[in-house]
Write an enzyme that holds these catalytic residues in place. Structure first.
Site, PDB file in Angstrom:
ATOM      1  N   GLN A 161      -6.089  -1.370   3.788  1.00  0.00           N
ATOM      2  CA  GLN A 161      -5.266  -1.112   4.970  1.00  0.00           C
ATOM      3  C   GLN A 161      -5.909  -0.028   5.822  1.00  0.00           C
ATOM      4  OE1 GLN A 161      -1.355   1.042   4.942  1.00  0.00           O
ATOM      5  NE2 GLN A 161      -0.536  -0.968   5.486  1.00  0.00           N
TER       6      GLN A 161
ATOM      7  N   PRO B 107       0.844  -1.203   0.000  1.00  0.00           N
ATOM      8  CA  PRO B 107       0.000   0.000   0.000  1.00  0.00           C
ATOM      9  C   PRO B 107       0.875   1.247   0.000  1.00  0.00           C
ATOM     10  CG  PRO B 107      -0.028  -1.076   2.155  1.00  0.00           C
ATOM     11  CD  PRO B 107       0.715  -1.990   1.244  1.00  0.00           C
TER      12      PRO B 107
ATOM     13  N   CYS C 113       3.415   3.151   9.800  1.00  0.00           N
ATOM     14  CA  CYS C 113       3.458   4.535   9.322  1.00  0.00           C
ATOM     15  C   CYS C 113       4.346   5.369  10.251  1.00  0.00           C
ATOM     16  CB  CYS C 113       2.053   5.123   9.262  1.00  0.00           C
ATOM     17  SG  CYS C 113       2.013   6.787   8.548  1.00  0.00           S
TER      18      CYS C 113
END
Length: 709
Positions: free
Chosen positions: A367, A313, A398
């Protein structure tokens, strides 16, 4: 640093007399006859081009400063600086000392040019249309405007057509693909399908085809989400058990009529379900128990993607048109961009758009990002009954401050209590596998993944990826890689096959819908603190494989060739996830499966970009708003694509992900143009595909990469 890298010429000479043979860290080893300097590179582009970019100043600062090279980036790269970004004599760029700077003005030289370019100028596509036609007239059949005289849009089609800019081309991709263009008179290619009086034509012999995209947001559900009328029975039950310290048990039978507050049982839209815009999905085959009875946790559909190539992603660049490009070249598994769970629960259209799935994505997941068990569990239940996906992934990788400081992303690795509740709660309400994407940890010297992986297996995760997370272009050279010779292809990879590049490309055997073994975690071999300043630590990933056993583990980081993929598979991972490597060359999936280096031509690369624009017009629309949104995402992709060095120009194969190209002249003008590191040249490429940019067009990419020097 890999051996054999050549030094890029500094400021003197071009071609082969530039000191090739010397080593420079982080620079791709290009054959000396192709090397040149920055000045000669741009002189060549301006001299060989049809015309000098007339919008070079407009694409930058209206005052004449080129925003394609950010000020702070030029200061850091071209001036001799100390570690904090100031010059050695402590002065700013204009010669003033920090004390002499005006009050309230922050010297640009103080801040390091790295990370996201948050101060970039941005013009929304809606601002390019001064006189916009009322949406009620664009719809077919046209309806009465609900705002009447108070409407701020035009209602005179003739006046709109008189002021509308010229068409961008004679062919409309949507009209040729689907038999009808939904944009009607607002289409920027309207000449291909407009009849007398601005009437929108329909190709009768082809028939009107529905767009092959699923997972749209139903308007009725959106209103219920905004009014907080959707109830989450399964999520609330799981959360109650977690709050009492109990492990979630099997879900109780919840009548569907109670899933939405005050909803009649016969209306599926009032149950929080989403019906596709084109009507109910047509199915065939015998009716089974799985169609009627909800699966128990022990009977969840399992997913085996061992040995598959997984497209990571990618924030901003991992949109649906880009995923279609990667599917053409052999990506087996795709995943949507990171979606924030709170935005999904609020019914934000822009966030739900990240969940859309094209019909070519046969193994597809979404996601989610969140910091709290209640919102993540409720969002998982909402997606479980509204979208069609094969798995749901939790973003625990992240690194950006906006997410990390709220407790999401990498921060969950340090909040094991919340992390456990999120995984257990989501696993309880989902009927599809739950996967997790991790980094090695938060601090570089304190890895955490090997401690969490055994726990994730008991919490209910089906697959973990230890990898990079979102797309980004680090602006510091990475540390040298370990000198390991390329191994032979491992047996778990797909065998080599001769392939032809076409939309119906089938590179490996596809798995049936019902699978037998579960996937494993996904691990990115870098910490949050490292970002992209060092190479991924595959030795640590190998340790994590043993810690996660028997749960399979996917690895991610620095894969740009089939040799890199083979070396990664030798660590024992179940498969590899590819992120930035796909941005630099989406045909990487083909190279891995064919076990070869593809010296792709510049014209073939331009054809890939043209296909991306066609897919973008299908996805975002062919009106001014859709064209400019397609252009924006194309330019974001070009900011990565320019870092690719053609195979025929390299002294040593393969190119490595930590090696940035020096200035070089390609084998033809187009190849040189595609290697340009200036935003003005990216805009020129977009004009070759989407027509001239609007007046006052401005673009700067989201990331600050070395591609600006």
């Amino acid at each position: 640093m890999a051996e054999g890298a050549t030094e890029a010429p500094a400021e003197s000479g071009g071609g082969g007399d530039s000191g090739a043979g010397a080593l420079e860290r982080g620079v791709a080893p290009i054959k000396p006859q192709y090397l040149t300097t920055k000045e000669r590179f741009h002189e060549f582009l301006e001299a060989k081009g049809q015309e000098k970019p007339s919008r070079e100043t407009e694409a930058g600062d209206p005052g004449g400063n080129d925003l394609g090279e950010p000020e702070a980036k030029r200061i850091r790269l071209e001036d001799e600086q100390t570690g904090d970004g100031r010059t050695e004599d402590g002065q700013t760029e204009d010669g003033r000392t920090e004390e002499a700077a005006e009050p309230g003005e922050q010297p640009q030289a103080q801040k390091r040019a790295r990370g996201q370019n948050k101060g970039r100028p941005h013009v929304k596509p809606t601002h390019y249309d001064k006189d916009r036609l009322c949406p009620s007239l664009v719809q077919e059949p046209a309806t009465q405007c609900a705002f009447g005289a108070r409407c701020r849009f035009l209602h005179d089609v003739g006046r709109y057509l008189a002021a509308k800019p010229a068409d961008l081309g004679p062919r409309c991709v949507l009209f040729e693909t689907f038999g009808r263009c939904p944009a009607g008179v607002t289409c920027r290619f309207a000449g291909a399908h407009l009849g007398p009086g601005g009437r929108n034509l329909v190709r009768q012999e082809q028939g009107v085809q529905a767009p092959p995209v699923r997972n749209g947001l139903d308007k009725a559900l959106q209103q219920q989400l905004r009014k907080r009328q959707v109830r989450f029975e399964r999520a609330e039950q799981a959360l109650r058990q977690l709050s009492r310290g109990q492990l979630p048990g099997p879900p109780s039978a919840v009548p569907k009529a109670t899933e939405a507050e005050g909803a009649p049982a016969q209306d599926p839209q009032e149950l929080g379900t989403v019906a596709p815009a084109s009507g109910p999905v047509q199915t065939c085959g015998a009716l089974t128990d799985e169609d009627i009875v909800r699966l128990r946790p022990c009977e969840k559909r399992r997913l085996d993607i061992s040995g598959k190539l997984y497209l990571a992603p990618l924030t901003t660049c991992g949109n649906l048109p880009f995923r279609r490009i990667c599917k053409r070249f052999g990506a087996d598994v795709t995943c949507g961009e990171m979606a924030v769970c709170t935005n999904l629960l609020q019914g934000q259209t822009s966030e739900w758009a990240l969940l859309r799935r094209h019909q070519c994505e046969d193994i597809f997941g979404v996601q989610l990002e969140g910091a709290f068990p209640d919102t993540m569990t409720k969002c998982a239940e909402l997606l479980n009954r509204t979208v069609d996906v094969d798995f749901v992934d939790i973003n625990v990788g992240c690194p950006i401050d906006l997410v990390y400081k709220k407790g999401g992303g990498c921060a969950l690795m340090q909040r094991s209590g919340k992390f456990q509740q999120i995984v257990r709660g989501m696993s309880q309400v989902l009927d599809v596998p739950l996967t997790v994407k991790l980094r090695t940890g938060v601090q570089e010297r304190t890895p955490l993944a090997h401690r969490l992986l055994p726990e994730l297996r008991t919490w209910g995760a089906a697959l973990v990826t230890v990898g990079l997370g979102a797309a980004g272009g680090g602006d510091a050279p990475m540390a040298p890689s370990h000198g390991v010779s390329p191994p032979a292809p491992p047996p778990s990879l797909c065998p080599p096959a001769r392939l032809s590049v076409c939309p119906s490309l089938c590179l490996s055997a596809r798995l049936p819908p019902s699978l037998t073994s579960a996937p494993g975690p996904q691990l990115h071999g870098r910490s949050r603190e490292q970002r992209y300043t060092k190479l991924a630590d595959w030795r640590y990933i190998e340790q994590c494989v043993a810690a996660a056993s028997p749960m399979p583990l996917f690895g991610n980081g620095d894969i740009l060739s089939y040799e890199d993929a083979n070396r990664a598979m030798q660590t024992g991972v179940a498969g590899v996830m590819i992120a930035r490597g796909a941005l630099l060359k989406p045909w990487l999936f083909t190279e891995i499966k064919e076990q070869r280096h593809w010296d792709i031509s510049a014209s073939e690369r331009l054809d890939i970009l043209r296909d991306f624009t066609h897919y973008g017009l299908e996805h975002w629309g062919s009106d001014t708003q859709g064209v400019e949104r397609t252009r924006r995402f194309l330019l974001e992709w070009l900011s990565f694509l320019c870092r690719y060095v053609p195979v025929g120009l390299l002294e040593r194969l393969p190119q490595r992900l930590n090696e940035r190209p020096p200035y070089f002249l390609g084998r033809d003008y187009l190849e040189t143009l595609l290697a340009s590191q200036r935003a003005a040249d990216w805009i020129r490429i977009s004009e070759m595909l989407l027509g001239p940019v609007p007046r006052d067009f401005i673009f700067l990419p989201k990331h600050k990469a070395n591609a600006y020097k």
